[in-house]
Design an enzyme around this catalytic site. Structure first.
Site, short mmCIF file in Angstrom:
data_model
loop_
_atom_site.label_atom_id
_atom_site.label_comp_id
_atom_site.label_asym_id
_atom_site.label_seq_id
_atom_site.Cartn_x
_atom_site.Cartn_y
_atom_site.Cartn_z
N ASP A 12 -47.51 65.36 154.53
CA ASP A 12 -46.98 64.54 155.43
C ASP A 12 -45.46 64.29 155.11
O ASP A 12 -44.75 64.26 155.94
CB ASP A 12 -47.43 63.13 155.35
P1 NDP Z 1 -50.38 63.84 151.36
O1 NDP Z 1 -51.63 62.93 151.69
O2 NDP Z 1 -49.95 64.04 152.91
O3 NDP Z 1 -50.88 65.44 151.31
C1 NDP Z 1 -51.69 65.69 149.93
C2 NDP Z 1 -51.65 67.22 149.76
O4 NDP Z 1 -52.00 67.38 148.59
C3 NDP Z 1 -52.64 67.79 150.87
O5 NDP Z 1 -52.09 68.45 151.60
C4 NDP Z 1 -53.83 68.37 149.82
O6 NDP Z 1 -54.14 69.78 150.30
C5 NDP Z 1 -52.96 68.50 148.68
N1 NDP Z 1 -53.83 68.40 147.32
C6 NDP Z 1 -54.50 67.60 147.07
N2 NDP Z 1 -55.14 67.60 145.67
C7 NDP Z 1 -54.40 68.82 145.36
C8 NDP Z 1 -54.44 69.34 144.00
N3 NDP Z 1 -55.23 69.33 142.99
N4 NDP Z 1 -53.70 70.56 143.89
C9 NDP Z 1 -52.68 71.05 144.98
N5 NDP Z 1 -52.82 70.38 146.04
C10 NDP Z 1 -53.40 69.24 146.37
O7 NDP Z 1 -49.45 63.64 150.34
P2 NDP Z 1 -47.71 63.19 150.58
O8 NDP Z 1 -47.48 62.73 149.30
O9 NDP Z 1 -47.02 64.20 151.39
O10 NDP Z 1 -47.70 61.90 151.44
C11 NDP Z 1 -48.19 60.83 151.15
C12 NDP Z 1 -48.94 60.23 152.41
O11 NDP Z 1 -49.28 58.83 152.24
C13 NDP Z 1 -47.69 59.90 153.43
O12 NDP Z 1 -48.06 60.14 154.76
C14 NDP Z 1 -47.64 58.58 153.42
O13 NDP Z 1 -47.32 57.80 154.61
C15 NDP Z 1 -49.02 57.69 152.74
N6 NDP Z 1 -48.69 56.78 152.21
C16 NDP Z 1 -48.12 56.43 151.17
C17 NDP Z 1 -47.89 55.38 150.51
C18 NDP Z 1 -47.32 55.14 149.30
O14 NDP Z 1 -46.83 53.99 148.88
N7 NDP Z 1 -46.71 56.25 148.52
C19 NDP Z 1 -48.28 54.03 151.16
C20 NDP Z 1 -49.12 54.37 152.33
C21 NDP Z 1 -49.49 55.45 152.81
P3 NDP Z 1 -55.43 70.48 150.04
O15 NDP Z 1 -56.73 69.75 150.09
O16 NDP Z 1 -55.46 71.59 150.73
O17 NDP Z 1 -55.14 70.76 148.27
#
Ligand code: NDP
Length: 468
Positions: free
Chosen positions: A395
């Site tokens: 995201d």
């Molecule tokens: P996202 O949650 O958007 O994406 C995480 C990605 O990591 C997925 O596409 C997944 O794809 C991949 N992933 C998961 N496990 C693995 C792994 N072992 N190896 C490689 N890839 C992996 O993360 P972002 O950090 O980009 O965004 C955080 C989101 O959380 C934002 O939308 C934000 O608004 C929200 N949020 C964050 C807060 C904060 O304080 N940090 C608070 C509230 C909300 P796949 O499954 O294909 O591997």
């Protein structure tokens, strides 16, 4: 006098502790200051008049020292065991539990001070009702938040028809029951049922308020509940005239609210939208569905590009936390630097699942703070970067936030990875980010996907440099 002095010293230590938490380099020291302050506050309680008086009691059940020590022992054992067991990705759950028990403790303090009739006086009676209300909402709300984060109950937002009117009705019911207790002269026999109603309805409200909030928004809710738990503590302090509870509760309340607002701003959401929109209730899909497949590349081919790169920016996200890839990331960064590349880390304020999530992980791997750049520092120089390595971020690099008005993340500032000359996206498969939407970045001409667990992929890339 000495006890009050001790409480003031404890308060100063808490405030200095929080102040020191604002920089990763002083955070540990800040934590120690707060621990020291808390120790002083707990020891001071042993010298409070009623506690001292209980020392001479013949009935050991009435000896306050016994109960305080028992509570400290049980709390310490649970706290130590839980903190040692928790993984970095489980931190928000742990904080949810802490908030919940903070709310419950204030709830109990208020409950023990209840006197039927006009025994409490209006001010204390109002504080008792408010403390029970906030403490109960914090407790059940935090328990549901914990359940959602720990996967014990479905993590999505649950919305049903009439939810908002029901919540409004219950808040009015709490207010009406409070009036029955607070207003002098009302039949004392009605006081008990009134206070019990405030308790029961507030406990239900806690569940109802958190229910319509979706999985990814939970960290913001936890921060809000943290703020509420602080307010409950401050009000409990008013009830028992305890300075330290008032000051510390107000500090937690204010800092929790500031954090909530920072998180909302970084996600371009308002608190109102977060609490009432039911975000995440459905599986949102961007209407702009891409037609082609993302281009995948092997580790060997990616190495060829990295080997020639003069500047590389790592963009970590939640997937790096899941993979626990931070140590191998540091290893690869060192090899890139040894190869002549300039390496930086672009950290989005809401990458991961809690504020500072990425900073904590990268600091754990001893990555120098000077290399960690904020989104605002990094975005202007993105077009000059040869390679962006997106590690489990989704995201926070999704251009839909800038281009797709229908997207639930529209308006959220992103790290402009798409502007770099080459973008490697490391993820396991077609999984989506927490907002559940498609990511146009993966389909752009300069983007190459490297599928697999981020730790394994980074180790393999790093291994290529070794076998050179
Ligand atoms: P996202 O949650 O958007 O994406 C995480 C990605 O990591 C997925 O596409 C997944 O794809 C991949 N992933 C998961 N496990 C693995 C792994 N072992 N190896 C490689 N890839 C992996 O993360 P972002 O950090 O980009 O965004 C955080 C989101 O959380 C934002 O939308 C934000 O608004 C929200 N949020 C964050 C807060 C904060 O304080 N940090 C608070 C509230 C909300 P796949 O499954 O294909 O591997």
């Amino acid at each position: 006098m000495i006890i009050n002095l001790a409480y003031i010293v404890a308060c100063v230590l808490f405030i200095l502790g929080i102040k020191n938490l604002n920089k990763p380099s002083t955070a540990r020291y800040g934590n120690m200051l707060s621990v020291f302050g808390m120790t002083i506050a707990v020891v001071a309680v042993f010298f409070e008049g009623p506690v001292l008086a209980s020392w001479n009691t013949r009935n050991w059940m009435e000896n306050s020292y016994l109960w305080i020590l028992l509570a400290v022992a049980i709390g310490s054992v649970i706290g130590i065991v839980w903190s040692k067991k928790v993984k970095m990705t489980g931190m928000p759950e742990l904080v949810a539990i802490y908030n919940g028990f903070g709310g419950l403790a204030s709830f109990f303090v208020a409950f023990t001070q209840f006197l039927p009739g006009d025994g409490n006086g209006i001010q204390i009676a109002v504080s008792i009702c408010l403390t029970i209300f906030t403490g109960a909402i914090t407790f059940t709300g935090s328990m549901l938040a914990w359940g959602k984060l720990a996967g014990k109950v479905p993590g999505r937002a649950i919305v049903f028809k009439g939810q908002k009117p029901l919540n409004a009705f219950l808040i009015l019911a709490v207010a009406a029951a409070s009036v029955v207790y607070v207003v002098p002269g009302i039949d004392a026999a009605l006081n008990w049922p009134a206070v019990l109603s405030v308790m029961a309805v507030s406990l239900i409200l806690g569940f109802l308020v958190v229910m319509p909030i979706g999985g990814g928004d939970m960290p913001v809710v936890i921060s809000l509940l943290n703020s509420l738990s602080g307010l409950a503590v401050a009000m409990a302090g008013f009830i028992i005239s305890n300075t330290v509870l008032i000051v510390v509760g107000a500090t937690v309340g204010a800092s929790g609210m500031i954090l909530t607002l920072i998180m909302c701003k970084a996600m371009n959401r308002s608190i109102r939208n977060l609490l009432f929109s039911g975000f995440g209730a459905t599986d949102a899909v961007s209407k702009k569905g891409p037609t082609s497949e993302p281009k995948a590349v092997s580790v060997e081919d990616a190495y060829m590009v990295l080997e020639a790169a003069q500047s590389v920016v790592f963009i970590p996200g939640y997937g790096m936390a899941v993979a626990q890839a931070q140590h191998v990331v540091k290893e690869l960064a060192e090899k890139l630097e040894a190869n002549g590349a300039e390496v930086s880390f672009a950290v989005h304020p809401v990458a991961g699942r809690m504020p500072g999530h990425m900073n904590v992980l990268l600091a754990e791997a001893d990555i120098a703070y000077e290399q960690l750049k904020t989104m605002d520092e990094m975005n202007p120089v993105m077009p000059s970067q040869d390679v962006a390595i997106v590690i489990g971020a989704n995201d926070v690099v999704n251009p839909a936030a800038e281009t797709d008005k229908d997207s639930p993340i529209y308006g959220m500032p992103i790290i402009k990875a798409y502007e770099c000359k080459t973008v490697f996206v490391l993820k396991r498969g077609q999984g989506r980010g927490f907002s559940g939407i498609e990511n146009e970045l993966f389909y752009m001409p300069n983007t190459l996907m490297i599928y697999g667990d981020a730790k394994a992929t980074i180790s393999a890339l790093s291994g290529e440099f070794v076998s050179e």
